[in-house]
Design a protein around this motif. Structure first.
Motif, mmCIF file in Angstrom:
data_model
loop_
_atom_site.group_PDB
_atom_site.id
_atom_site.type_symbol
_atom_site.label_atom_id
_atom_site.label_comp_id
_atom_site.label_asym_id
_atom_site.label_seq_id
_atom_site.Cartn_x
_atom_site.Cartn_y
_atom_site.Cartn_z
ATOM 1 N N ASN A 1 -1.317 -11.963 -4.613
ATOM 2 C CA ASN A 1 -2.207 -11.880 -4.411
ATOM 3 C C ASN A 1 -2.286 -11.643 -2.583
ATOM 4 O O ASN A 1 -3.571 -11.396 -2.132
ATOM 5 C CB ASN A 1 -3.490 -13.294 -4.096
ATOM 6 N N GLU A 2 -1.050 -10.957 -2.154
ATOM 7 C CA GLU A 2 -1.361 -11.020 -1.127
ATOM 8 C C GLU A 2 -2.056 -9.759 -0.869
ATOM 9 O O GLU A 2 -1.890 -8.371 -1.419
ATOM 10 C CB GLU A 2 0.317 -10.374 -0.123
ATOM 11 N N ASP A 3 -2.809 -9.685 0.959
ATOM 12 C CA ASP A 3 -3.604 -8.258 0.538
ATOM 13 C C ASP A 3 -3.430 -6.926 0.866
ATOM 14 O O ASP A 3 -3.644 -5.932 0.493
ATOM 15 C CB ASP A 3 -4.547 -8.678 2.164
ATOM 16 N N PHE A 4 -1.969 -6.881 1.543
ATOM 17 C CA PHE A 4 -0.753 -5.549 1.587
ATOM 18 C C PHE A 4 -0.665 -5.477 0.483
ATOM 19 O O PHE A 4 -0.262 -4.383 -0.040
ATOM 20 C CB PHE A 4 0.307 -5.332 2.388
ATOM 21 N N PHE A 5 -0.243 -5.827 -1.226
ATOM 22 C CA PHE A 5 0.248 -5.224 -2.113
ATOM 23 C C PHE A 5 -1.051 -4.534 -2.128
ATOM 24 O O PHE A 5 -0.977 -3.508 -3.695
ATOM 25 C CB PHE A 5 0.913 -6.638 -2.704
ATOM 26 N N GLN A 6 -2.202 -4.419 -2.300
ATOM 27 C CA GLN A 6 -2.988 -4.144 -2.723
ATOM 28 C C GLN A 6 -3.267 -2.528 -2.546
ATOM 29 O O GLN A 6 -3.992 -1.795 -3.157
ATOM 30 C CB GLN A 6 -4.429 -4.311 -2.922
ATOM 31 N N GLY A 7 -2.763 -2.071 -0.877
ATOM 32 C CA GLY A 7 -2.976 -0.481 -0.746
ATOM 33 C C GLY A 7 -1.343 -0.213 -0.409
ATOM 34 O O GLY A 7 -1.039 0.776 -0.392
ATOM 35 N N TYR A 8 -0.565 -0.631 -0.469
ATOM 36 C CA TYR A 8 0.824 -0.557 -0.096
ATOM 37 C C TYR A 8 1.732 0.021 -1.134
ATOM 38 O O TYR A 8 2.293 -0.885 -1.756
ATOM 39 C CB TYR A 8 1.547 -1.011 0.834
ATOM 40 N N PHE A 9 1.605 1.825 -2.020
ATOM 41 C CA PHE A 9 2.197 1.742 -3.009
ATOM 42 C C PHE A 9 1.516 0.634 -4.239
ATOM 43 O O PHE A 9 2.716 -0.023 -4.751
ATOM 44 C CB PHE A 9 3.945 1.504 -3.136
ATOM 45 N N PRO A 10 -0.047 0.797 -4.311
ATOM 46 C CA PRO A 10 -0.321 -0.492 -5.375
ATOM 47 C C PRO A 10 0.270 -0.015 -6.790
ATOM 48 O O PRO A 10 0.101 -1.007 -7.359
ATOM 49 C CB PRO A 10 -1.641 0.561 -5.256
#
Length: 149
Positions: free
Chosen positions: A44-53
């Motif tokens: 659910n961390e927001d950065f996981f959605q856009g950093y090497f998804p």
């Protein structure tokens, strides 16, 4: 894992807030010397959605930020720095050794090495399952809190 401080207590001590708040608990605290804080990572961390998804990982810069937040908490909760605030003055020798992924528990360690006046140095490292994933050195500056205008 025994918690010394929980999220509410940490948030009462440091100014960081969502989306740039990365501490879930404190498990070790030695006044003016050492802290170990914890960040539990979920998908659910927001950065996981856009950093090497397709291969989610926590950005190294955010691991360093989490280490800085742990250091800030150590400084702000130490008797010698009561009523002060802490700023990053420099980051040296940062190394990113392993990926940090959803489901990992990140342990954030910050050891104050030397303080002279308002400036200090520290060694910091992050581990997952007792394996060092990131390490660096900080220069920090302790100053008065700015008054809100």
């Amino acid at each position: 894992m025994k918690k010394i401080m929980n999220v509410e207590e940490i948030m009462a001590a440091i100014p960081n807030r969502f989306p740039i708040y990365y501490l879930d608990a404190v498990t070790e605290f030695e006044d003016e010397k050492h802290i170990t804080a914890v960040k539990n990572l979920t998908m659910n961390e927001d950065f996981f959605q856009g950093y090497f998804p397709d291969e989610p990982m926590m950005p190294g810069t955010l691991i360093v930020e989490a280490l800085a937040q742990a250091g800030s908490l150590l400084i702000l909760k130490s008797a010698a720095f009561e009523g002060k605030t802490a700023y990053i003055g420099g980051i040296n020798h940062a190394k990113f050794l392993e990926f940090v992924r959803p489901g990992d528990t990140l342990f954030l360690n910050f050891d104050i090495q030397k303080v002279k006046g308002p400036v200090g140095t520290a060694k910091a490292w992050a581990t997952v399952e007792e394996k060092v994933v990131t390490e660096c050195e900080f220069t920090f500056i302790v100053g008065d809190k700015e008054q809100k205008r």
